[in-house]
Design an enzyme around this catalytic site. Sequence first.
Site, PDB file in Angstrom:
ATOM      1  N   ASN A 296      33.615 -13.179 -31.571  1.00 14.41           N
ATOM      2  CA  ASN A 296      34.836 -12.654 -30.963  1.00 14.41           C
ATOM      3  C   ASN A 296      36.113 -13.263 -31.536  1.00 14.41           C
ATOM      4  OD1 ASN A 296      36.910 -12.982 -28.491  1.00 14.41           O
ATOM      5  ND2 ASN A 296      35.780 -11.058 -28.321  1.00 14.41           N
TER       6      ASN A 296
ATOM      7  N   ASP B 216      39.793  -6.554 -23.519  1.00 12.69           N
ATOM      8  CA  ASP B 216      40.915  -7.506 -23.505  1.00 12.69           C
ATOM      9  C   ASP B 216      41.746  -7.462 -24.791  1.00 12.69           C
ATOM     10  OD1 ASP B 216      39.237  -8.754 -25.335  1.00 12.69           O
ATOM     11  OD2 ASP B 216      39.223 -10.682 -24.291  1.00 12.69           O
TER      12      ASP B 216
ATOM     13  N   GLU C 179      23.170  -6.964 -30.697  1.00 15.85           N
ATOM     14  CA  GLU C 179      24.609  -7.125 -30.901  1.00 15.85           C
ATOM     15  C   GLU C 179      25.128  -6.224 -32.031  1.00 15.85           C
ATOM     16  OE1 GLU C 179      26.926  -8.737 -29.184  1.00 15.85           O
ATOM     17  OE2 GLU C 179      25.552  -9.660 -27.761  1.00 15.85           O
TER      18      GLU C 179
ATOM     19  N   ASP D 270      34.946  -7.963 -31.777  1.00 17.21           N
ATOM     20  CA  ASP D 270      33.746  -8.691 -32.174  1.00 17.21           C
ATOM     21  C   ASP D 270      33.372  -8.276 -33.591  1.00 17.21           C
ATOM     22  OD1 ASP D 270      33.633  -9.778 -29.612  1.00 17.21           O
ATOM     23  OD2 ASP D 270      32.254  -8.242 -28.889  1.00 17.21           O
TER      24      ASP D 270
ATOM     25  N   ASN E 163      37.001  -4.758 -27.596  1.00 25.34           N
ATOM     26  CA  ASN E 163      36.775  -5.197 -26.225  1.00 25.34           C
ATOM     27  C   ASN E 163      37.956  -4.822 -25.331  1.00 25.34           C
ATOM     28  OD1 ASN E 163      34.258  -6.671 -26.702  1.00 25.34           O
ATOM     29  ND2 ASN E 163      35.544  -7.972 -27.955  1.00 25.34           N
TER      30      ASN E 163
ATOM     31  N   SER F 215      40.559  -8.015 -27.805  1.00 30.49           N
ATOM     32  CA  SER F 215      39.894  -8.764 -28.871  1.00 30.49           C
ATOM     33  C   SER F 215      38.853  -7.863 -29.534  1.00 30.49           C
ATOM     34  CB  SER F 215      39.235 -10.024 -28.302  1.00 30.49           C
ATOM     35  OG  SER F 215      38.155  -9.685 -27.441  1.00 30.49           O
TER      36      SER F 215
END
Length: 144
Positions: A74, A63, A50, A67, A61, A65
Amino acid sequence: MRGLVFLLLVAAASAKVYQRCELATILNDAGMDGYRGTTLADWICLIKWESNYNSSAISGNFDGSTDYGLFQLNSRWWCDDGKTPLSRNGCHVNCTVLLTDNIRPAIVCAKRVVRDYTWLRSWSGWRNYCMGRDLSSYIAGCKL
């Protein structure tokens, strides 16, 4: 906006890239090994894929958003970054808190994800690189 930029700069200044065994010791001491059926090797593998052990890792991301941190938590679901619409902020933290070398808030939030949702399946890094595999190499040589 200036405040958010300032907070991100402060967070980045106190961020850290952890060594694998150093991180394993910290997570072990925080009760991550065996937490809700997870192993320490699961967590170390997840964090490797990650964030590459980097507490200041940030990823955007599709959408809108973002991380944040070691666990790539998120902003739509787990933290508030002040820019993601309809953030649920399930861990009740500002996302910048997840970007420092004080990883306690990130650990608490990651435990909440596992407790409230689908174990480690929430993380694509774990699903794609760790799930169903021998993970013993992720904690090999660590004095735990």
